[in-house]
Write a protein that holds these residues in place. Structure first.
Motif, PDB file in Angstrom:
ATOM      1  N   GLY A 129      30.712  21.321  48.087  1.00  0.00           N
ATOM      2  CA  GLY A 129      30.187  22.023  49.254  1.00  0.00           C
ATOM      3  C   GLY A 129      29.801  23.415  48.746  1.00  0.00           C
ATOM      4  O   GLY A 129      29.992  23.922  47.651  1.00  0.00           O
ATOM      5  N   LEU A 130      29.065  24.083  49.769  1.00  0.00           N
ATOM      6  CA  LEU A 130      28.629  25.376  49.642  1.00  0.00           C
ATOM      7  C   LEU A 130      29.754  26.226  49.518  1.00  0.00           C
ATOM      8  O   LEU A 130      30.671  26.154  50.186  1.00  0.00           O
ATOM      9  CB  LEU A 130      27.745  25.901  50.889  1.00  0.00           C
ATOM     10  N   HIS A 131      29.595  27.019  48.183  1.00  0.00           N
ATOM     11  CA  HIS A 131      30.930  28.086  48.123  1.00  0.00           C
ATOM     12  C   HIS A 131      30.445  29.047  47.078  1.00  0.00           C
ATOM     13  O   HIS A 131      29.241  28.968  46.516  1.00  0.00           O
ATOM     14  CB  HIS A 131      31.943  27.235  47.223  1.00  0.00           C
ATOM     15  N   GLN A 132      31.063  30.178  47.078  1.00  0.00           N
ATOM     16  CA  GLN A 132      30.865  31.317  46.275  1.00  0.00           C
ATOM     17  C   GLN A 132      31.857  31.129  45.107  1.00  0.00           C
ATOM     18  O   GLN A 132      32.895  30.860  45.132  1.00  0.00           O
ATOM     19  CB  GLN A 132      31.085  32.760  47.042  1.00  0.00           C
ATOM     20  N   ASP A 133      31.450  31.423  43.611  1.00  0.00           N
ATOM     21  CA  ASP A 133      32.200  31.893  42.466  1.00  0.00           C
ATOM     22  C   ASP A 133      32.673  33.311  42.617  1.00  0.00           C
ATOM     23  O   ASP A 133      32.194  33.948  41.892  1.00  0.00           O
ATOM     24  CB  ASP A 133      31.373  31.307  41.462  1.00  0.00           C
ATOM     25  N   ARG A 134      33.864  33.151  43.104  1.00  0.00           N
ATOM     26  CA  ARG A 134      34.527  34.493  43.315  1.00  0.00           C
ATOM     27  C   ARG A 134      35.851  34.955  42.746  1.00  0.00           C
ATOM     28  O   ARG A 134      36.631  35.740  43.493  1.00  0.00           O
ATOM     29  CB  ARG A 134      34.226  35.295  44.805  1.00  0.00           C
ATOM     30  N   ASP A 135      36.245  33.876  42.104  1.00  0.00           N
ATOM     31  CA  ASP A 135      37.720  33.959  41.589  1.00  0.00           C
ATOM     32  C   ASP A 135      37.833  34.625  40.412  1.00  0.00           C
ATOM     33  O   ASP A 135      38.960  34.632  39.558  1.00  0.00           O
ATOM     34  CB  ASP A 135      38.410  32.563  41.290  1.00  0.00           C
ATOM     35  N   GLU A 136      36.663  35.246  39.641  1.00  0.00           N
ATOM     36  CA  GLU A 136      36.591  36.160  38.644  1.00  0.00           C
ATOM     37  C   GLU A 136      36.576  37.300  38.806  1.00  0.00           C
ATOM     38  O   GLU A 136      36.273  37.892  39.774  1.00  0.00           O
ATOM     39  CB  GLU A 136      35.326  35.680  37.934  1.00  0.00           C
ATOM     40  N   GLU A 137      37.252  38.176  37.829  1.00  0.00           N
ATOM     41  CA  GLU A 137      37.084  39.609  37.923  1.00  0.00           C
ATOM     42  C   GLU A 137      35.871  40.126  37.422  1.00  0.00           C
ATOM     43  O   GLU A 137      35.322  41.239  37.764  1.00  0.00           O
ATOM     44  CB  GLU A 137      38.466  40.278  37.166  1.00  0.00           C
ATOM     45  N   ALA A 138      35.210  39.457  36.474  1.00  0.00           N
ATOM     46  CA  ALA A 138      33.965  39.802  35.966  1.00  0.00           C
ATOM     47  C   ALA A 138      32.622  39.586  36.749  1.00  0.00           C
ATOM     48  O   ALA A 138      31.973  38.824  36.127  1.00  0.00           O
ATOM     49  CB  ALA A 138      34.033  39.332  34.392  1.00  0.00           C
ATOM     50  N   LEU A 139      32.534  40.087  37.840  1.00  0.00           N
ATOM     51  CA  LEU A 139      31.407  39.630  38.639  1.00  0.00           C
ATOM     52  C   LEU A 139      30.264  40.407  37.912  1.00  0.00           C
ATOM     53  O   LEU A 139      29.050  39.927  38.593  1.00  0.00           O
ATOM     54  CB  LEU A 139      31.727  40.152  39.972  1.00  0.00           C
ATOM     55  N   GLU A 140      30.469  41.181  37.090  1.00  0.00           N
ATOM     56  CA  GLU A 140      28.997  41.744  36.416  1.00  0.00           C
ATOM     57  C   GLU A 140      28.668  40.701  35.559  1.00  0.00           C
ATOM     58  O   GLU A 140      27.389  40.784  34.814  1.00  0.00           O
ATOM     59  CB  GLU A 140      29.379  42.893  35.670  1.00  0.00           C
ATOM     60  N   SER A 141      29.280  39.576  35.092  1.00  0.00           N
ATOM     61  CA  SER A 141      28.830  38.813  34.246  1.00  0.00           C
ATOM     62  C   SER A 141      28.300  37.435  35.081  1.00  0.00           C
ATOM     63  O   SER A 141      28.912  37.312  36.170  1.00  0.00           O
ATOM     64  CB  SER A 141      29.933  37.970  33.480  1.00  0.00           C
ATOM     65  N   PRO A 142      27.067  36.686  34.547  1.00  0.00           N
ATOM     66  CA  PRO A 142      26.588  35.618  35.140  1.00  0.00           C
ATOM     67  C   PRO A 142      27.293  34.281  35.125  1.00  0.00           C
ATOM     68  O   PRO A 142      28.179  34.239  34.273  1.00  0.00           O
ATOM     69  CB  PRO A 142      25.069  35.470  34.491  1.00  0.00           C
ATOM     70  N   ILE A 143      26.873  33.225  35.959  1.00  0.00           N
ATOM     71  CA  ILE A 143      27.388  31.834  35.720  1.00  0.00           C
ATOM     72  C   ILE A 143      26.242  31.232  35.220  1.00  0.00           C
ATOM     73  O   ILE A 143      25.093  31.468  35.398  1.00  0.00           O
ATOM     74  CB  ILE A 143      27.542  31.454  37.025  1.00  0.00           C
ATOM     75  N   VAL A 144      26.540  30.424  33.998  1.00  0.00           N
ATOM     76  CA  VAL A 144      25.535  29.645  33.254  1.00  0.00           C
ATOM     77  C   VAL A 144      25.804  28.106  33.679  1.00  0.00           C
ATOM     78  O   VAL A 144      27.246  27.763  33.138  1.00  0.00           O
ATOM     79  CB  VAL A 144      25.630  29.683  31.777  1.00  0.00           C
ATOM     80  N   SER A 145      25.198  27.438  34.252  1.00  0.00           N
ATOM     81  CA  SER A 145      25.389  25.947  34.639  1.00  0.00           C
ATOM     82  C   SER A 145      24.385  25.089  33.966  1.00  0.00           C
ATOM     83  O   SER A 145      23.212  25.297  33.986  1.00  0.00           O
ATOM     84  CB  SER A 145      25.382  25.910  35.981  1.00  0.00           C
ATOM     85  N   ILE A 146      24.748  24.189  33.194  1.00  0.00           N
ATOM     86  CA  ILE A 146      24.307  22.996  32.579  1.00  0.00           C
ATOM     87  C   ILE A 146      24.316  21.843  33.260  1.00  0.00           C
ATOM     88  O   ILE A 146      25.602  21.204  33.301  1.00  0.00           O
ATOM     89  CB  ILE A 146      24.708  22.955  31.042  1.00  0.00           C
TER      90      ILE A 146
END
Length: 218
Positions: A129-146
């Protein structure tokens, strides 16, 4: 069989500020990535986690890296030890870390060093479902999805859950990177349609690389 949405012209595309679709960028590593997933899952088995509200995810999950994402009645969080086995998560393969770094760089994010890779396994009908990845402290770093295996529809919205959602067809080897102003955009996967892939059968695999702590933190 793929529907018409999957037959559209496939090219590198900007999905938002700091978000990029990179079609086929991991296709050369497809077989190796899938074989390594199987090795990792032999040490930290796939499992269906619970949300804090008690609902069960339709997707089976495991992790590799210094930290692993976990969810149960206590909330969403990262754990340094696999709660299922009581052992450290399997190491993040160096070739995976290099690949994630190179993909992030192609999308405009230099120096990405992932600490965690969440491995998701989708069976027909499974969704995210629609969600945010916000459990990380390093929000300045991207998410990479393969994306690996059978096709899926990636849903990419905006900073609010009610924002318009784009549907991006994903084939095996496709990559999506989002960070910067798009880092907290809502996203998900539509229910997986039945299909077959020569390496994964009816399954779709997703590797999601994250930096959990700030780059200068251990």
């Amino acid at each position: 069989m793929m529907d018409d949405l999957f037959k559209t012209i496939r090219q590198t595309e900007t999905l938002g500020p700091g978000a990029a679709f990179l079609p086929g960028r991991a296709l050369d590593q497809e077989r190796s990535l899938i074989e390594t997933i199987e090795t990792i899952a032999a040490f930290s088995p796939l499992r269906r986690l619970q949300t804090p509200g008690g609902r069960q995810f339709s997707v089976r999950m495991t992790n590799c890296g210094e930290l692993g994402w976990h969810s149960d009645r206590s909330g969403y969080r990262y754990e340094s030890v696999d709660p299922l086995t009581g052992k450290d998560w399997p190491d993040l393969p160096q070739e995976w870390a290099r690949l994630a770094r190179d993909l992030a760089q192609e999308a405009g994010f230099d120096g990405f060093t992932p600490q965690a890779c969440l491995i998701n396994c989708y069976e027909p009908g499974a969704r995210m479902g629609l969600h945010q990845d916000r459990d990380e402290e390093a929000l300045e770093s991207p998410i990479v999805s393969i994306s690996l295996g059978v096709p899926a529809l990636f849903l990419f919205g905006g900073v609010a859950r009610t924002d318009a959602v784009r549907k991006i067809p994903l084939l095996s080897g496709d990559v999506v990177v989002w960070g910067g102003r798009s880092r907290l955009f809502y996203h998900g996967i539509a229910p997986l349609k039945p299909d077959m892939h020569p390496l994964t059968g009816a399954l779709r695999w997703n590797l999601t690389f994250r930096r959990v702590r700030a780059q200068d933190s251990p």
